[in-house]
Design a protein around this motif. Structure first.
Motif, PDB file in Angstrom:
ATOM      1  N   GLY A   1       0.804  -1.220   0.000  1.00 58.08           N
ATOM      2  CA  GLY A   1       0.000   0.000   0.000  1.00 58.08           C
ATOM      3  C   GLY A   1       0.838   1.271   0.000  1.00 58.08           C
ATOM      4  N   VAL A   2       1.952   1.237   0.717  1.00 64.09           N
ATOM      5  CA  VAL A   2       2.790   2.440   0.830  1.00 64.09           C
ATOM      6  C   VAL A   2       3.360   2.829  -0.535  1.00 64.09           C
ATOM      7  N   THR A   3       3.933   1.857  -1.245  1.00 64.74           N
ATOM      8  CA  THR A   3       4.556   2.172  -2.535  1.00 64.74           C
ATOM      9  C   THR A   3       3.510   2.564  -3.579  1.00 64.74           C
ATOM     10  N   VAL A   4       2.325   1.920  -3.534  1.00 69.41           N
ATOM     11  CA  VAL A   4       1.253   2.296  -4.469  1.00 69.41           C
ATOM     12  C   VAL A   4       0.809   3.735  -4.180  1.00 69.41           C
ATOM     13  N   ALA A   5       0.690   4.075  -2.895  1.00 71.75           N
ATOM     14  CA  ALA A   5       0.286   5.440  -2.524  1.00 71.75           C
ATOM     15  C   ALA A   5       1.347   6.454  -2.957  1.00 71.75           C
ATOM     16  N   VAL A   6       2.615   6.110  -2.758  1.00 73.66           N
ATOM     17  CA  VAL A   6       3.701   7.015  -3.173  1.00 73.66           C
ATOM     18  C   VAL A   6       3.633   7.262  -4.682  1.00 73.66           C
ATOM     19  N   ALA A   7       3.411   6.184  -5.442  1.00 67.25           N
ATOM     20  CA  ALA A   7       3.341   6.322  -6.906  1.00 67.25           C
ATOM     21  C   ALA A   7       2.152   7.194  -7.307  1.00 67.25           C
ATOM     22  N   ALA A   8       0.997   6.959  -6.663  1.00 69.27           N
ATOM     23  CA  ALA A   8      -0.214   7.712  -7.019  1.00 69.27           C
ATOM     24  C   ALA A   8      -0.058   9.198  -6.678  1.00 69.27           C
ATOM     25  N   VAL A   9       0.444   9.475  -5.477  1.00 71.72           N
ATOM     26  CA  VAL A   9       0.620  10.882  -5.071  1.00 71.72           C
ATOM     27  C   VAL A   9       1.657  11.556  -5.968  1.00 71.72           C
ATOM     28  N   SER A  10       2.732  10.841  -6.293  1.00 72.12           N
ATOM     29  CA  SER A  10       3.767  11.406  -7.165  1.00 72.12           C
ATOM     30  C   SER A  10       3.183  11.764  -8.525  1.00 72.12           C
ATOM     31  N   PHE A  11       2.342  10.859  -9.051  1.00 75.57           N
ATOM     32  CA  PHE A  11       1.718  11.122 -10.355  1.00 75.57           C
ATOM     33  C   PHE A  11       0.906  12.413 -10.312  1.00 75.57           C
ATOM     34  N   VAL A  12       0.044  12.530  -9.295  1.00 71.42           N
ATOM     35  CA  VAL A  12      -0.838  13.705  -9.204  1.00 71.42           C
ATOM     36  C   VAL A  12      -0.012  14.988  -9.048  1.00 71.42           C
ATOM     37  N   VAL A  13       0.976  14.946  -8.152  1.00 73.21           N
ATOM     38  CA  VAL A  13       1.789  16.151  -7.901  1.00 73.21           C
ATOM     39  C   VAL A  13       2.562  16.546  -9.158  1.00 73.21           C
ATOM     40  N   LEU A  14       3.158  15.560  -9.828  1.00 70.17           N
ATOM     41  CA  LEU A  14       3.990  15.875 -10.983  1.00 70.17           C
ATOM     42  C   LEU A  14       3.182  16.252 -12.221  1.00 70.17           C
ATOM     43  N   ALA A  15       1.993  15.655 -12.354  1.00 66.85           N
ATOM     44  CA  ALA A  15       1.189  15.934 -13.550  1.00 66.85           C
ATOM     45  C   ALA A  15       0.424  17.245 -13.438  1.00 66.85           C
ATOM     46  N   PHE A  16       0.031  17.619 -12.228  1.00 66.14           N
ATOM     47  CA  PHE A  16      -0.912  18.749 -12.107  1.00 66.14           C
ATOM     48  C   PHE A  16      -0.385  19.918 -11.285  1.00 66.14           C
ATOM     49  N   THR A  17       0.826  19.860 -10.793  1.00 62.51           N
ATOM     50  CA  THR A  17       1.383  20.998 -10.061  1.00 62.51           C
ATOM     51  C   THR A  17       2.769  21.318 -10.620  1.00 62.51           C
ATOM     52  N   ARG A  18       3.379  22.376 -10.108  1.00 62.28           N
ATOM     53  CA  ARG A  18       4.717  22.764 -10.560  1.00 62.28           C
ATOM     54  C   ARG A  18       5.760  22.511  -9.480  1.00 62.28           C
ATOM     55  N   VAL A  19       5.445  21.621  -8.572  1.00 66.17           N
ATOM     56  CA  VAL A  19       6.401  21.279  -7.516  1.00 66.17           C
ATOM     57  C   VAL A  19       7.665  20.685  -8.150  1.00 66.17           C
ATOM     58  N   GLU A  20       8.828  21.014  -7.600  1.00 64.03           N
ATOM     59  CA  GLU A  20      10.096  20.541  -8.168  1.00 64.03           C
ATOM     60  C   GLU A  20      10.225  19.019  -8.038  1.00 64.03           C
ATOM     61  N   THR A  21      10.724  18.395  -9.118  1.00 63.23           N
ATOM     62  CA  THR A  21      10.842  16.942  -9.151  1.00 63.23           C
ATOM     63  C   THR A  21      11.708  16.429  -8.002  1.00 63.23           C
ATOM     64  N   LEU A  22      12.788  17.155  -7.722  1.00 63.54           N
ATOM     65  CA  LEU A  22      13.696  16.727  -6.653  1.00 63.54           C
ATOM     66  C   LEU A  22      12.968  16.631  -5.310  1.00 63.54           C
ATOM     67  N   ALA A  23      12.017  17.536  -5.078  1.00 66.74           N
ATOM     68  CA  ALA A  23      11.261  17.510  -3.821  1.00 66.74           C
ATOM     69  C   ALA A  23      10.409  16.241  -3.738  1.00 66.74           C
TER      70      ALA A  23
END
Lengths: 206, 173
Positions: B134-156
């Motif tokens: 569950g943890v890794t699936v959640a990390v992947a899902a949150v990463s997708f949303v943040v990277l696709a729809f926000t301008r947060v820096e990839t390194l963060a």
């Protein structure tokens, strides 16, 4: 669509519109140092091989800074696939060249790979003398999970411009077809991209 | 071993490959079987070290150079790894002058969508190996949303994911 270097485009734009207007257009100023810094960070912090690194660079250089267009990305990404050696380094060389010229090309390749190379040598020494640390392994797993999300976001960005009734057949045929050829029939990326380029050259714009 | 010969052997392997580990069979033939510069086990260690850190999969070539000739060998390996990258520049110069051609524009647009398919293909094995709870699936899902729809820096996002992975490991003991 143009492939002239971003630096020359920026210079022309400044001449025409003046510095104040340029500041509104440019997300951040493009300098050799700032460009090298992006390659340094993306190249040495992204796990999972070349594709995640190229996606991180696309996002940092294109979506976040506006220095690198989707068309430039498509061109360099495709050519990097057919350049011998390590794809991501060819991508760095080509992308930086389009944005700032040959000096940036050398700087990008070195910045994106030298720190990781030093780390690889250190890891070689560590691996020869000890088993892998389970805590470190789990930390890397977290990063790799983010890489999956990163690649999903990149697919979203690449296909988004075609989300229209006329664009869907292209997505199905080219993105879906590529996946099918790669996963089911085991075609090489080189073969698939050659076929895609041929289809694209013949397909009329929707 | 002569560093120039070492460089040329590694360069040959890189020039004959088109992705991260596809140079491995050539290196194995030259370094393990023909010249006995390293052992099979050393080659495996080099591959593991190259894949465990950030950066391209081809980094194992640097480790192979180190195994064969120490730090100077690693430098030779590094130069062999980066040298072919610059072959892209003359091709780019050639194409840049023809970018207005409708057929080339169509081809590039098609390559963009094909690249998306190749990315999904690359993500599948990483996803199968990594998204195991569950943890890794959640990390992947949150990463997708943040990277696709926000301008947060990839390194963060990468750093945050590492912290979550580390916290999960420590909580599990």
């Amino acid at each position: 669509m143009e492939y002239a270097s971003s630096r020359s485009r920026r210079t022309d734009r400044r001449r025409i519109t003046g510095g104040a207007a340029l500041d509104k257009l440019a997300v951040r100023p493009l300098t050799l140092a700032s460009l090298t810094n992006v390659f340094l960070k993306a190249g040495n912090t992204t796990f999972g091989g070349g594709d995640p690194t190229m996606m991180a660079l696309k996002r940092e250089l294109g979506e976040r800074r506006g220095w690198f267009s989707d068309e430039q990305f498509a061109l360099v990404f495709s050519l990097a696939r057919i350049t011998p050696g390590t794809n991501v380094l060819a991508f760095c060389a080509g992308a930086a060249y389009l944005m700032y010229g040959w000096l940036a090309s050398v700087a990008a390749v070195v910045a994106s790979s030298a720190p990781s190379a030093v780390l690889a040598v250190w890891l070689t020494v560590v691996f020869e003398s000890a088993d892998r640390n389970p805590v470190a392994k789990m930390t890397v797993s977290g990063v790799l999970a983010a890489v999956v999300g990163m690649m999903g976001a990149a697919v979203w960005q690449l296909t988004k411009p075609n989300f229209s009734s006329k664009g869907w057949p292209r997505i199905v045929a080219l993105t879906g077809g590529t996946l099918l050829l790669r996963e089911v029939w085991g075609w090489s990326p080189l073969e698939i991209m050659a076929l895609a380029a041929g289809i694209g050259a013949m397909w009329r714009e929707p | 071993m002569n560093l120039l010969v070492l460089y040329l052997l590694l360069l040959k392997a890189m020039l004959l490959s088109f992705s991260g580990l596809s140079s491995l069979p050539v290196i194995e033939a030259d370094f393990v079987e023909k010249h006995h510069l390293i052992t099979e086990r050393q080659l495996n260690t080099a591959v593991a070290a190259g894949r465990s850190g950030p950066g391209p999969l081809g980094l194992y070539v640097v480790s192979v150079g180190y195994m064969a000739a120490g730090i100077p060998g690693a430098v030779a390996g590094y130069i062999a790894m980066i040298s072919p990258a610059f072959l892209i520049l003359p091709i780019l110069r050639f194409l840049a002058n023809r970018a207005g051609n409708p057929r080339i524009r169509g081809a590039i647009r098609a390559l963009l969508l094909s690249a998306a398919g190749l990315l999904i293909s690359s993500a599948l094995p990483i996803g199968r190996a990594t998204l195991t709870d569950g943890v890794t699936v959640a990390v992947a899902a949150v990463s997708f949303v943040v990277l696709a729809f926000t301008r947060v820096e990839t390194l963060a996002v990468v750093a945050g994911s590492a912290v979550v992975g580390l916290a999960a490991a420590l909580l599990r003991g």
